[in-house]
Design a protein around this motif. Structure first.
Motif, PDB file in Angstrom:
ATOM      1  N   ARG A 187       0.821  -1.218   0.000  1.00 36.56           N
ATOM      2  CA  ARG A 187       0.000   0.000   0.000  1.00 36.56           C
ATOM      3  C   ARG A 187       0.852   1.265   0.000  1.00 36.56           C
ATOM      4  NH1 ARG A 187      -0.123  -2.225   5.033  1.00 36.56           N
ATOM      5  NH2 ARG A 187       0.364  -0.898   6.836  1.00 36.56           N
ATOM      6  N   HIS A 188       2.140   1.117   0.222  1.00 36.62           N
ATOM      7  CA  HIS A 188       3.043   2.277   0.234  1.00 36.62           C
ATOM      8  C   HIS A 188       3.802   2.407  -1.098  1.00 36.62           C
ATOM      9  CE1 HIS A 188       2.030   2.515   4.392  1.00 36.62           C
ATOM     10  NE2 HIS A 188       2.671   1.419   4.717  1.00 36.62           N
ATOM     11  N   TRP A 189       3.228   1.862  -2.159  1.00 29.30           N
ATOM     12  CA  TRP A 189       3.839   1.975  -3.495  1.00 29.30           C
ATOM     13  C   TRP A 189       3.871   3.451  -3.921  1.00 29.30           C
ATOM     14  CZ3 TRP A 189       6.503  -0.128  -7.323  1.00 29.30           C
ATOM     15  CH2 TRP A 189       6.364   0.377  -8.613  1.00 29.30           C
ATOM     16  N   GLN A 190       5.058   3.863  -4.358  1.00 28.63           N
ATOM     17  CA  GLN A 190       5.252   5.243  -4.825  1.00 28.63           C
ATOM     18  C   GLN A 190       5.449   5.218  -6.339  1.00 28.63           C
ATOM     19  OE1 GLN A 190       5.169   7.941  -2.647  1.00 28.63           O
ATOM     20  NE2 GLN A 190       4.509   6.349  -1.178  1.00 28.63           N
ATOM     21  N   ALA A 191       4.400   5.637  -7.061  1.00 29.45           N
ATOM     22  CA  ALA A 191       4.450   5.546  -8.527  1.00 29.45           C
ATOM     23  C   ALA A 191       5.560   6.394  -9.113  1.00 29.45           C
ATOM     24  CB  ALA A 191       3.092   5.970  -9.109  1.00 29.45           C
ATOM     25  N   ASP A 192       5.809   7.576  -8.533  1.00 28.76           N
ATOM     26  CA  ASP A 192       6.839   8.461  -9.086  1.00 28.76           C
ATOM     27  C   ASP A 192       8.216   7.816  -9.022  1.00 28.76           C
ATOM     28  OD1 ASP A 192       4.900  10.297  -9.542  1.00 28.76           O
ATOM     29  OD2 ASP A 192       5.322  11.508  -7.755  1.00 28.76           O
ATOM     30  N   TYR A 193       8.442   7.066  -7.987  1.00 33.28           N
ATOM     31  CA  TYR A 193       9.768   6.434  -7.808  1.00 33.28           C
ATOM     32  C   TYR A 193       9.773   4.979  -8.262  1.00 33.28           C
ATOM     33  CZ  TYR A 193      10.629  10.520  -4.887  1.00 33.28           C
ATOM     34  OH  TYR A 193      10.777  11.810  -4.419  1.00 33.28           O
ATOM     35  N   ARG A 194       8.575   4.495  -8.655  1.00 33.93           N
ATOM     36  CA  ARG A 194       8.432   3.088  -9.045  1.00 33.93           C
ATOM     37  C   ARG A 194       9.060   2.172  -7.993  1.00 33.93           C
ATOM     38  NH1 ARG A 194       6.653   2.073 -13.863  1.00 33.93           N
ATOM     39  NH2 ARG A 194       7.681   0.031 -13.959  1.00 33.93           N
ATOM     40  N   SER A 195       8.647   2.405  -6.752  1.00 31.90           N
ATOM     41  CA  SER A 195       9.256   1.668  -5.648  1.00 31.90           C
ATOM     42  C   SER A 195       8.270   1.592  -4.475  1.00 31.90           C
ATOM     43  CB  SER A 195      10.557   2.354  -5.206  1.00 31.90           C
ATOM     44  OG  SER A 195      11.136   1.653  -4.126  1.00 31.90           O
ATOM     45  N   VAL A 196       8.511   0.626  -3.604  1.00 32.88           N
ATOM     46  CA  VAL A 196       7.753   0.490  -2.358  1.00 32.88           C
ATOM     47  C   VAL A 196       8.578   1.098  -1.233  1.00 32.88           C
ATOM     48  CG1 VAL A 196       6.878  -1.150  -0.635  1.00 32.88           C
ATOM     49  CG2 VAL A 196       6.491  -1.576  -3.072  1.00 32.88           C
ATOM     50  N   ILE A 197       7.943   1.937  -0.448  1.00 31.41           N
ATOM     51  CA  ILE A 197       8.612   2.500   0.725  1.00 31.41           C
ATOM     52  C   ILE A 197       8.246   1.645   1.936  1.00 31.41           C
ATOM     53  CG2 ILE A 197       8.929   4.531   2.166  1.00 31.41           C
ATOM     54  CD1 ILE A 197       9.846   4.849  -0.762  1.00 31.41           C
ATOM     55  N   PRO A 198       9.164   0.846   2.440  1.00 30.66           N
ATOM     56  CA  PRO A 198       8.823  -0.084   3.538  1.00 30.66           C
ATOM     57  C   PRO A 198       8.743   0.625   4.891  1.00 30.66           C
ATOM     58  CG  PRO A 198      11.129  -0.346   2.948  1.00 30.66           C
ATOM     59  CD  PRO A 198      10.565   0.682   2.008  1.00 30.66           C
ATOM     60  N   GLU A 199       7.543   0.901   5.340  1.00 29.20           N
ATOM     61  CA  GLU A 199       7.373   1.471   6.664  1.00 29.20           C
ATOM     62  C   GLU A 199       7.510   0.415   7.755  1.00 29.20           C
ATOM     63  OE1 GLU A 199       3.853   3.714   7.145  1.00 29.20           O
ATOM     64  OE2 GLU A 199       4.328   5.160   5.552  1.00 29.20           O
ATOM     65  N   THR A 200       7.195  -0.836   7.405  1.00 29.47           N
ATOM     66  CA  THR A 200       7.288  -1.939   8.366  1.00 29.47           C
ATOM     67  C   THR A 200       8.254  -2.974   7.828  1.00 29.47           C
ATOM     68  OG1 THR A 200       5.000  -1.615   9.071  1.00 29.47           O
ATOM     69  CG2 THR A 200       6.016  -3.722   9.617  1.00 29.47           C
ATOM     70  N   LEU A 201       9.267  -3.286   8.592  1.00 32.19           N
ATOM     71  CA  LEU A 201      10.226  -4.317   8.214  1.00 32.19           C
ATOM     72  C   LEU A 201       9.878  -5.617   8.938  1.00 32.19           C
ATOM     73  CD1 LEU A 201      13.603  -2.351   8.390  1.00 32.19           C
ATOM     74  CD2 LEU A 201      12.217  -2.843   6.373  1.00 32.19           C
ATOM     75  N   ILE A 202       9.874  -6.709   8.187  1.00 25.80           N
ATOM     76  CA  ILE A 202       9.616  -8.030   8.776  1.00 25.80           C
ATOM     77  C   ILE A 202      10.850  -8.884   8.561  1.00 25.80           C
ATOM     78  CG2 ILE A 202       8.168 -10.090   8.720  1.00 25.80           C
ATOM     79  CD1 ILE A 202       5.904  -8.360   7.695  1.00 25.80           C
ATOM     80  N   GLY A 203      11.347  -9.427   9.645  1.00 24.90           N
ATOM     81  CA  GLY A 203      12.568 -10.224   9.550  1.00 24.90           C
ATOM     82  C   GLY A 203      12.335 -11.668   9.921  1.00 24.90           C
ATOM     83  N   TYR A 204      13.318 -12.500   9.596  1.00 21.76           N
ATOM     84  CA  TYR A 204      13.296 -13.883  10.033  1.00 21.76           C
ATOM     85  C   TYR A 204      13.463 -13.910  11.548  1.00 21.76           C
ATOM     86  CZ  TYR A 204      14.077 -14.912   5.100  1.00 21.76           C
ATOM     87  OH  TYR A 204      13.951 -14.990   3.751  1.00 21.76           O
ATOM     88  N   GLY A 205      12.763 -14.865  12.195  1.00 21.68           N
ATOM     89  CA  GLY A 205      12.908 -14.981  13.641  1.00 21.68           C
ATOM     90  C   GLY A 205      14.333 -15.324  14.020  1.00 21.68           C
TER      91      GLY A 205
END
Length: 399
Positions: A187-205
């Motif tokens: 939902r944080h896709w930025q069309a101008d930059y053609r990129s996703v801005i990751p507000e939430t990082l999910i890592g391996y446990g």
């Protein structure tokens, strides 16, 4: 009515009459006579269900042991495994043929199953020395078969639940799970930059440096709980092999025995059980209460039909203390494939009202139950999804 792919083929009249003849025995006078292999099947059924007849297991003359040995061989030849197990169980209960298990050659002829293991465990104190080795081999065969069936689902369910519970929300760069991170931030896709801005990082446990969960199995070893004891020993052994889980196994009647140190060998666990006797649930729960180190990381499973021989008031007080401290207390009224159990409905309803979900569970459902408990989900909702009727639901329906 026509046959379809979803409906088994209809029996013709001859096949239907043959089945009724085998069910009713010689009383079915209108049925045509049996021929071929059906005669031997009928004789095996008559020996068990008409035991005082000439061919019955109690009738006739001479020693009964050879007759029983031949009968065991016959039923294995003419009937499928599940039917053989039912017939053996009926023989034990109807004809009191437990003595046949005292002879190694006869024990070897028996089809091993959970009920046979429970019988052997219950009789282990009086089984002759010459038969004990064979008895252990029979128990080991059943344990091995149950492990093949149940180990992988149990291991996968518990480790998966632990991984999910330990999901890393503040990962270092090398620990980022990029696929899940991207999905979570689309939902944080930025069309101008053609990129996703990751507000939430999910890592391996991250690998736990210490135990993530403590599981306490508190098991009623009264005779009515025999199958539950067998399955609990299998599951306890599997969970004890997982590094991230500390598993305790406690069995009780009027005394309490901690079998945790034997969990690496479920056969040894079973031969440490003393089936039968009275029941002091309060005493057992009190012992398990002393094992709790980190309440919010502890799941305690009380497996009992709840016919309390101790002090019910004290049991309810202990249960309340455990739940208030953060322990997830679950009451299994049975852990078996035997259908609806007999249990103390009033005590089950009182425990459910305190916040301890109370219901019966099959062995195939148990891994999912433990996964839900480890994730600290609402176990009552899990039971509802599985179609399990809990004591709380029954109490509401009856009121």
């Amino acid at each position: 009515m026509t046959e379809t792919a979803d409906r088994p083929p209809l029996l013709d009249d001859a096949a239907r009459l043959r089945r009724w003849r085998l069910v009713l025995g010689e009383a079915a006078e209108a049925c045509p006579p049996l021929v071929g292999e059906d005669v031997a099947m009928d004789a095996a059924l008559t020996a068990l269900y008409d035991p005082d007849s000439q061919g019955g297991l109690r009738g006739g003359s001479g020693a009964s042991s050879p007759r029983v040995a031949r009968w065991l061989g016959d039923i294995r030849q003419y009937f499928p495994g599940p039917v053989v197990q039912v017939m053996q169980k009926d023989a034990f209960e109807r004809l009191n043929l437990h003595s046949m298990l005292f002879q190694p050659e006869m024990l070897e002829a028996v089809e091993p199953d959970v009920h046979l293991v429970a019988t052997l465990v219950g009789l282990r104190g009086i089984i002759p020395e010459k038969t004990r080795s064979t008895a252990r081999q029979v128990v080991a065969r059943v344990v091995e078969a149950l492990l093949r069936r149940l180990e992988d689902p149990m291991r996968s369910a518990v480790t998966g639940a632990l991984d999910r519970a330990q999901r890393n929300r503040r990962p270092r760069h090398a620990e980022i799970d990029w696929q899940r991170t991207i999905r979570a931030n689309l939902r944080h896709w930025q069309a101008d930059y053609r990129s996703v801005i990751p507000e939430t990082l999910i890592g391996y446990g991250r690998k736990a440096r210490r135990t993530q969960r403590e599981i306490i199995l508190c098991i009623d070893q009264s005779g009515s709980m025999a199958a539950s004891v067998v399955y609990s020993s299998i599951f306890g052994a599997v969970m004890a092999s997982l590094p991230a889980v500390k598993t305790h196994m406690v069995v009780f009647d009027t005394a309490v025995v901690d079998l945790t140190e034997q969990l690496s060998d479920p056969v040894e666990v079973l031969f440490g059980v003393q089936l039968g006797g009275g029941t002091d649930i309060n005493r057992a729960v009190g012992y398990c209460q002393g094992l709790v180190r980190e309440p919010r990381n502890t799941v305690m499973v009380l497996i009992s039909d709840l016919y309390e021989g101790g002090v019910e008031k004290h049991l309810l007080q202990r249960a309340s203390e455990l739940i208030e401290s953060g322990v997830q207390l679950i009451v299994l009224l049975a852990l078996s494939d035997e259908g609806a159990p007999f249990y103390d409905r009033q005590l089950a309803a009182k425990l459910a009202a305190l916040g301890a979900p109370s219901f019966a569970c099959s062995p195939d459902q148990f891994p999912g139950l433990m996964a839900a408990a480890i994730r600290r989900e609402d176990v009552n909702l899990w039971a509802a999804r599985e179609g399990i009727v809990t004591a709380r639901a029954e109490a509401g329906r009856d009121s």
